[in-house]
Write an enzyme that holds these catalytic residues in place. Structure first.
Site, PDB file in Angstrom:
ATOM      1  N   CYS A  98       0.910  -1.205  -0.068  1.00 51.76           N
ATOM      2  CA  CYS A  98       0.085  -0.085   0.067  1.00 51.76           C
ATOM      3  C   CYS A  98       0.833   1.370   0.063  1.00 51.76           C
ATOM      4  O   CYS A  98       0.526   2.071  -0.583  1.00 51.76           O
ATOM      5  CB  CYS A  98      -0.990   0.051   1.217  1.00 51.76           C
ATOM      6  N   CYS A 195      -5.774  -2.641   6.963  1.00 52.06           N
ATOM      7  CA  CYS A 195      -6.649  -1.580   6.885  1.00 52.06           C
ATOM      8  C   CYS A 195      -8.065  -1.875   6.326  1.00 52.06           C
ATOM      9  O   CYS A 195      -9.298  -1.463   6.813  1.00 52.06           O
ATOM     10  CB  CYS A 195      -6.023  -0.430   5.898  1.00 52.06           C
TER      11      CYS A 195
END
Length: 358
Positions: A98, A195
């Protein structure tokens, strides 16, 4: 006046980062990234609360703020790889990807399009922009919060024009600054885990995307002792959740030691952890930060998971990757995770653990 765009998540760290940069005289702009589109069980978008906190903080600081949707890029560049790795019996770390593929990729490009001279995040790490044009990633003062592990794949071009305002602050001090300045995120709980999964049951989430294939649980001596619910739901070294003979592994009796994807067999050890200890591993997909790729062996320290102290290792270049030889045997080094290298205060980069040698 220089302009800095701050990646704001709705958490206390990025909020304080924005505050500190404004105090330092920058023209600060807040930018909220929507990387995952999904409603919770009540039909509410789970990112709405975070963006509301960004609005509150930016309004208090009197800085402009924007929201940008990178969900498509996240699906293509991060989540697809995440599923592929689990399907291959490995244990990926999507937070590392990410950073490289989103936060220091499309986010950086979007920030520059807004006129940014710099971009900043609330990561606990430091940066040294050398006069020679190299950018060195430095460990944070707060070693318990240092996040260089998750930034090991960020490239030199991506680190250009980057600021990390929290480099020299312990987390406790960041909280105090937030409270003292009345930031809405001052008491907000830190996010944990991956997340896009949040507080949900990980096993249940994974089964929405990958079909589970139950199979045999076998000891290293060949004794069949139970049935697993799918290899993707187990990690090397795992104790909890290994249910055998009506007993869970919470008493430390059973350990996951190996996964045989081809035959769909989960191997376990009863009481004896020695099969978990390895002496070296092969690492590929290397990213070196501020240093040239090695052409001869050298010593440094390494971490094979985030919550681990640095271990002394010897790095031996082999083909396009390296062999990492451990000074002391390491427990539960896991394929698909990252080996991250350090030299004193610097993070030298890292790569993906391809094969573990026992």
């Amino acid at each position: 006046m220089k302009t800095v765009v701050v990646g704001m998540s709705g958490g206390v760290d990025s909020s304080v980062a924005a505050l500190l940069l404004k105090r330092q005289g920058y023209n600060v702009i807040g930018l909220f990234m929507l990387n995952w589109e999904e409603d919770d069980a009540n039909g509410a978008c789970t990112a709405e609360g975070d963006f509301a906190d960004v609005r509150r903080v930016c309004s208090l600081l009197n800085i402009p703020y924007y929201s940008v949707n990178f969900a498509k890029q996240y699906q293509e560049r991060v989540f697809k790889h995440f599923l592929d790795e689990y399907a291959a019996g490995r244990t990926p770390n999507p937070d590392v990807l990410c950073n490289r593929e989103i936060k220091f990729g499309p986010f950086r490009e979007y920030a520059l399009s807004l006129g940014a001279d710099y971009i900043a995040t609330g990561h606990y790490c430091g940066i040294d922009h050398s006069e020679g044009g190299r950018h060195y990633l430095l460990k944070a003062v707060d070693q318990g919060k240092d996040q260089t592990y998750f930034l090991n794949q960020v490239t030199q071009p991506q680190l250009e024009k980057v600021l990390f305002p929290l480099a020299n602050l312990p987390k406790e001090e960041v909280r105090k600054i937030a409270v003292a300045n009345g930031l809405a995120t001052a008491e907000k709980k830190d996010s944990t885990g991956i997340c896009f999964i949040g507080e949900r049951n990980f096993r249940k989430f994974l089964m929405e995307y990958l079909p589970a294939k139950p199979g045999k649980i076998v000891t290293l001596s060949g004794e069949e002792v139970g049935e697993h619910v799918g290899l993707m739901h187990y990690t090397i070294g795992q104790r909890r959740g290994v249910s055998i003979g009506g007993k869970s592994g919470e008493d430390g009796r059973w350990f996951v030691v190996k996964k045989d994807l081809q035959n769909n067999i989960l191997y376990v050890s009863h009481g004896d952890e020695s099969p978990l200890y390895s002496h070296s591993c092969e690492v590929s997909g290397l990213n070196w930060i501020g240093v040239d790729a090695p052409i001869s062996p050298f010593e440094c320290t390494a971490k094979f998971r985030y919550r681990q102290g640095e271990q002394k290792v010897l790095i031996v270049p082999e083909g396009g990757g390296v062999r990492v030889v451990f000074a002391e045997k390491q427990r539960a080094v896991t394929e698909g995770q990252y080996a991250v290298f350090y030299d004193s205060t610097r993070c030298l980069g890292g790569g993906v653990i391809e094969k573990v040698d026992y």
